[in-house]
Design a protein around this motif. Structure first.
Motif, PDB file in Angstrom:
ATOM      1  N   LYS A 161       0.787  -1.241   0.000  1.00 16.81           N
ATOM      2  CA  LYS A 161       0.000   0.000   0.000  1.00 16.81           C
ATOM      3  C   LYS A 161       0.817   1.287   0.000  1.00 16.81           C
ATOM      4  CE  LYS A 161      -3.987  -2.111   0.290  1.00 16.81           C
ATOM      5  NZ  LYS A 161      -4.994  -1.986  -0.738  1.00 16.81           N
ATOM      6  N   ALA A 162       2.113   1.216   0.280  1.00 14.05           N
ATOM      7  CA  ALA A 162       2.896   2.449   0.372  1.00 14.05           C
ATOM      8  C   ALA A 162       2.956   3.149  -0.991  1.00 14.05           C
ATOM      9  CB  ALA A 162       4.309   2.134   0.849  1.00 14.05           C
ATOM     10  N   PRO A 163       2.945   4.475  -0.970  1.00 16.51           N
ATOM     11  CA  PRO A 163       3.094   5.195  -2.248  1.00 16.51           C
ATOM     12  C   PRO A 163       4.468   4.891  -2.840  1.00 16.51           C
ATOM     13  CG  PRO A 163       3.214   6.723  -0.377  1.00 16.51           C
ATOM     14  CD  PRO A 163       2.851   5.379   0.174  1.00 16.51           C
ATOM     15  N   ARG A 164       4.561   4.885  -4.137  1.00 13.83           N
ATOM     16  CA  ARG A 164       5.811   4.607  -4.851  1.00 13.83           C
ATOM     17  C   ARG A 164       6.432   5.918  -5.324  1.00 13.83           C
ATOM     18  NH1 ARG A 164       7.460  -0.762  -4.923  1.00 13.83           N
ATOM     19  NH2 ARG A 164       5.657  -2.008  -4.425  1.00 13.83           N
ATOM     20  N   CYS A 165       7.719   5.956  -5.234  1.00 18.28           N
ATOM     21  CA  CYS A 165       8.464   7.122  -5.686  1.00 18.28           C
ATOM     22  C   CYS A 165       8.446   7.158  -7.210  1.00 18.28           C
ATOM     23  CB  CYS A 165       9.900   7.055  -5.173  1.00 18.28           C
ATOM     24  SG  CYS A 165      10.978   8.373  -5.752  1.00 18.28           S
ATOM     25  N   ALA A 166       8.099   8.307  -7.781  1.00 19.00           N
ATOM     26  CA  ALA A 166       8.034   8.447  -9.239  1.00 19.00           C
ATOM     27  C   ALA A 166       9.412   8.353  -9.878  1.00 19.00           C
ATOM     28  CB  ALA A 166       7.376   9.775  -9.599  1.00 19.00           C
ATOM     29  N   SER A 167      10.451   8.611  -9.099  1.00 17.07           N
ATOM     30  CA  SER A 167      11.793   8.579  -9.657  1.00 17.07           C
ATOM     31  C   SER A 167      12.400   7.177  -9.618  1.00 17.07           C
ATOM     32  CB  SER A 167      12.689   9.552  -8.885  1.00 17.07           C
ATOM     33  OG  SER A 167      13.999   9.527  -9.382  1.00 17.07           O
ATOM     34  N   CYS A 168      12.496   6.575  -8.427  1.00 18.16           N
ATOM     35  CA  CYS A 168      13.168   5.271  -8.297  1.00 18.16           C
ATOM     36  C   CYS A 168      12.199   4.093  -8.326  1.00 18.16           C
ATOM     37  CB  CYS A 168      14.017   5.230  -7.040  1.00 18.16           C
ATOM     38  SG  CYS A 168      13.052   5.158  -5.500  1.00 18.16           S
ATOM     39  N   LYS A 169      10.891   4.353  -8.262  1.00 19.51           N
ATOM     40  CA  LYS A 169       9.824   3.336  -8.291  1.00 19.51           C
ATOM     41  C   LYS A 169       9.764   2.458  -7.047  1.00 19.51           C
ATOM     42  CE  LYS A 169       9.010   4.619 -12.533  1.00 19.51           C
ATOM     43  NZ  LYS A 169       8.706   6.014 -12.582  1.00 19.51           N
ATOM     44  N   MET A 170      10.524   2.786  -6.022  1.00 23.41           N
ATOM     45  CA  MET A 170      10.522   2.031  -4.770  1.00 23.41           C
ATOM     46  C   MET A 170       9.454   2.597  -3.835  1.00 23.41           C
ATOM     47  SD  MET A 170      12.790  -0.268  -5.225  1.00 23.41           S
ATOM     48  CE  MET A 170      12.919  -0.916  -3.581  1.00 23.41           C
TER      49      MET A 170
ATOM     50  N   ASN B 238       0.644  15.909  -7.609  1.00 24.70           N
ATOM     51  CA  ASN B 238       0.057  14.599  -7.311  1.00 24.70           C
ATOM     52  C   ASN B 238       1.005  13.432  -7.580  1.00 24.70           C
ATOM     53  OD1 ASN B 238      -2.382  15.580  -6.353  1.00 24.70           O
ATOM     54  ND2 ASN B 238      -3.293  15.649  -8.406  1.00 24.70           N
ATOM     55  N   THR B 239       2.299  13.678  -7.517  1.00 22.25           N
ATOM     56  CA  THR B 239       3.312  12.643  -7.712  1.00 22.25           C
ATOM     57  C   THR B 239       4.179  12.594  -6.466  1.00 22.25           C
ATOM     58  OG1 THR B 239       3.301  13.145 -10.070  1.00 22.25           O
ATOM     59  CG2 THR B 239       5.125  11.826  -9.253  1.00 22.25           C
ATOM     60  N   SER B 240       4.460  11.375  -5.970  1.00 18.51           N
ATOM     61  CA  SER B 240       5.228  11.198  -4.743  1.00 18.51           C
ATOM     62  C   SER B 240       6.684  10.892  -5.050  1.00 18.51           C
ATOM     63  CB  SER B 240       4.647  10.050  -3.918  1.00 18.51           C
ATOM     64  OG  SER B 240       3.331  10.346  -3.519  1.00 18.51           O
ATOM     65  N   PHE B 241       7.571  11.388  -4.162  1.00 16.75           N
ATOM     66  CA  PHE B 241       9.009  11.177  -4.297  1.00 16.75           C
ATOM     67  C   PHE B 241       9.613  10.973  -2.919  1.00 16.75           C
ATOM     68  CE2 PHE B 241       7.773  14.061  -7.696  1.00 16.75           C
ATOM     69  CZ  PHE B 241       8.381  13.523  -8.817  1.00 16.75           C
ATOM     70  N   HIS B 242      10.705  10.181  -2.844  1.00 16.28           N
ATOM     71  CA  HIS B 242      11.552  10.200  -1.668  1.00 16.28           C
ATOM     72  C   HIS B 242      12.193  11.582  -1.635  1.00 16.28           C
ATOM     73  CE1 HIS B 242      11.757   5.717  -2.330  1.00 16.28           C
ATOM     74  NE2 HIS B 242      11.563   5.757  -1.013  1.00 16.28           N
TER      75      HIS B 242
ATOM     76  N   GLU C 206      15.236  12.319  -1.055  1.00 10.92           N
ATOM     77  CA  GLU C 206      16.510  12.263  -1.785  1.00 10.92           C
ATOM     78  C   GLU C 206      16.333  12.077  -3.295  1.00 10.92           C
ATOM     79  OE1 GLU C 206      15.387   8.551   0.302  1.00 10.92           O
ATOM     80  OE2 GLU C 206      15.892  10.494   1.123  1.00 10.92           O
ATOM     81  N   CYS C 207      15.178  11.556  -3.724  1.00 14.76           N
ATOM     82  CA  CYS C 207      14.930  11.373  -5.164  1.00 14.76           C
ATOM     83  C   CYS C 207      14.323  12.620  -5.813  1.00 14.76           C
ATOM     84  CB  CYS C 207      14.002  10.200  -5.413  1.00 14.76           C
ATOM     85  SG  CYS C 207      14.692   8.606  -4.971  1.00 14.76           S
ATOM     86  N   PHE C 208      13.726  13.475  -5.029  1.00 11.67           N
ATOM     87  CA  PHE C 208      13.034  14.643  -5.591  1.00 11.67           C
ATOM     88  C   PHE C 208      13.971  15.545  -6.362  1.00 11.67           C
ATOM     89  CE2 PHE C 208      11.181  18.969  -5.240  1.00 11.67           C
ATOM     90  CZ  PHE C 208      10.085  18.759  -6.050  1.00 11.67           C
ATOM     91  N   GLY C 209      15.124  15.809  -5.815  1.00 17.18           N
ATOM     92  CA  GLY C 209      16.108  16.666  -6.502  1.00 17.18           C
ATOM     93  C   GLY C 209      16.570  16.060  -7.792  1.00 17.18           C
ATOM     94  N   SER C 210      16.791  14.741  -7.823  1.00 15.38           N
ATOM     95  CA  SER C 210      17.275  14.096  -9.047  1.00 15.38           C
ATOM     96  C   SER C 210      16.210  14.102 -10.131  1.00 15.38           C
ATOM     97  CB  SER C 210      17.754  12.677  -8.762  1.00 15.38           C
ATOM     98  OG  SER C 210      16.669  11.866  -8.339  1.00 15.38           O
ATOM     99  N   GLU C 211      14.950  14.031  -9.739  1.00 13.42           N
ATOM    100  CA  GLU C 211      13.851  14.064 -10.717  1.00 13.42           C
ATOM    101  C   GLU C 211      13.772  15.453 -11.335  1.00 13.42           C
ATOM    102  OE1 GLU C 211      10.814  12.447 -12.990  1.00 13.42           O
ATOM    103  OE2 GLU C 211      12.191  11.415 -11.671  1.00 13.42           O
ATOM    104  N   VAL C 212      13.973  16.472 -10.522  1.00 13.66           N
ATOM    105  CA  VAL C 212      13.939  17.837 -11.038  1.00 13.66           C
ATOM    106  C   VAL C 212      15.078  18.056 -12.019  1.00 13.66           C
ATOM    107  CG1 VAL C 212      14.156  20.282 -10.390  1.00 13.66           C
ATOM    108  CG2 VAL C 212      12.766  18.737  -9.007  1.00 13.66           C
ATOM    109  N   ASP C 213      16.253  17.444 -11.705  1.00 13.12           N
ATOM    110  CA  ASP C 213      17.401  17.593 -12.597  1.00 13.12           C
ATOM    111  C   ASP C 213      17.152  16.942 -13.957  1.00 13.12           C
ATOM    112  OD1 ASP C 213      18.757  18.875 -10.591  1.00 13.12           O
ATOM    113  OD2 ASP C 213      19.846  17.082  -9.921  1.00 13.12           O
TER     114      ASP C 213
END
Length: 176
Positions: free
Chosen positions: A134-143, A161-165, A167-174
């Motif tokens: 049930k945990a939300p999945r990170c849009a960047s790493c899919k974990m 409406n997209t979830s990120f860790h 530490e993954c949020f910055g990399s997704e923006v990049d």
């Protein structure tokens, strides 16, 4: 007249007459009974060697105790649907046999364990399976975005409406 080799056991808990070894006897509830006297108070079934229950000094066979209204209303197990005649576990507004309160994914017993339920309050999960499913999945790493070990809180970044860790949020923006 009793056989002289017959042993006297005491007075019958049913008829109060003498019980001898030649009579066919049984012991129950700290008393001795003629086998023919140890019967269900409702249906008169002989209970020697059978499962029986007592309420207010009366003896009942299992069927009369469970299904005839003799016993105060029994709870039904939400999981298996059978009556609960021993310990009742109550959780999520339902009652369970101790052995039936299990994770729907892995089957682990949840007695005395932390647990989670789905949004409808119908399915019970162990904490690790709940997070895995049930945990939300990170849009960047899919974990899954989970609490760190030893914690019950997790931090996630939600953007459009997209979830990120975190530490993954910055990399997704990049990547954009």
């Amino acid at each position: 007249m009793q056989d002289s080799s017959s042993v006297y056991f005491g007075s019958c808990g049913g008829c109060r007459e003498a019980v001898h070894s030649s009579d066919g006897a049984c012991r129950a509830m700290g008393q001795v009974f003629h086998s023919k006297c140890f019967t269900c108070s409702s249906c008169r079934k002989t209970l020697t060697g059978e499962t029986f229950y007592t309420i207010s000094g009366k003896i009942y066979c299992e069927d009369d105790f469970l299904y005839s209204g003799v016993h105060p209303k029994l709870e039904k197990c939400w999981s298996c649907g059978l009556f609960i005649s021993d310990e009742v576990l109550q959780a999520c507004g339902a009652t369970f046999h101790l052995s039936c309160f299990r994770c729907v994914m892995c089957g682990q017993s949840l007695e005395d364990q932390p647990f989670s339920v789905d949004a409808q309050n119908k399915k019970v999960y162990c904490v690790s399976d709940y997070h895995r499913i049930k945990a939300p999945r990170c849009a960047s790493c899919k974990m899954p975005i989970l609490p760190t070990e030893g914690s019950t809180d997790c931090i996630r970044v939600v953007s459009l409406n997209t979830s990120f860790h975190v530490e993954c949020f910055g990399s997704e923006v990049d990547l954009i």
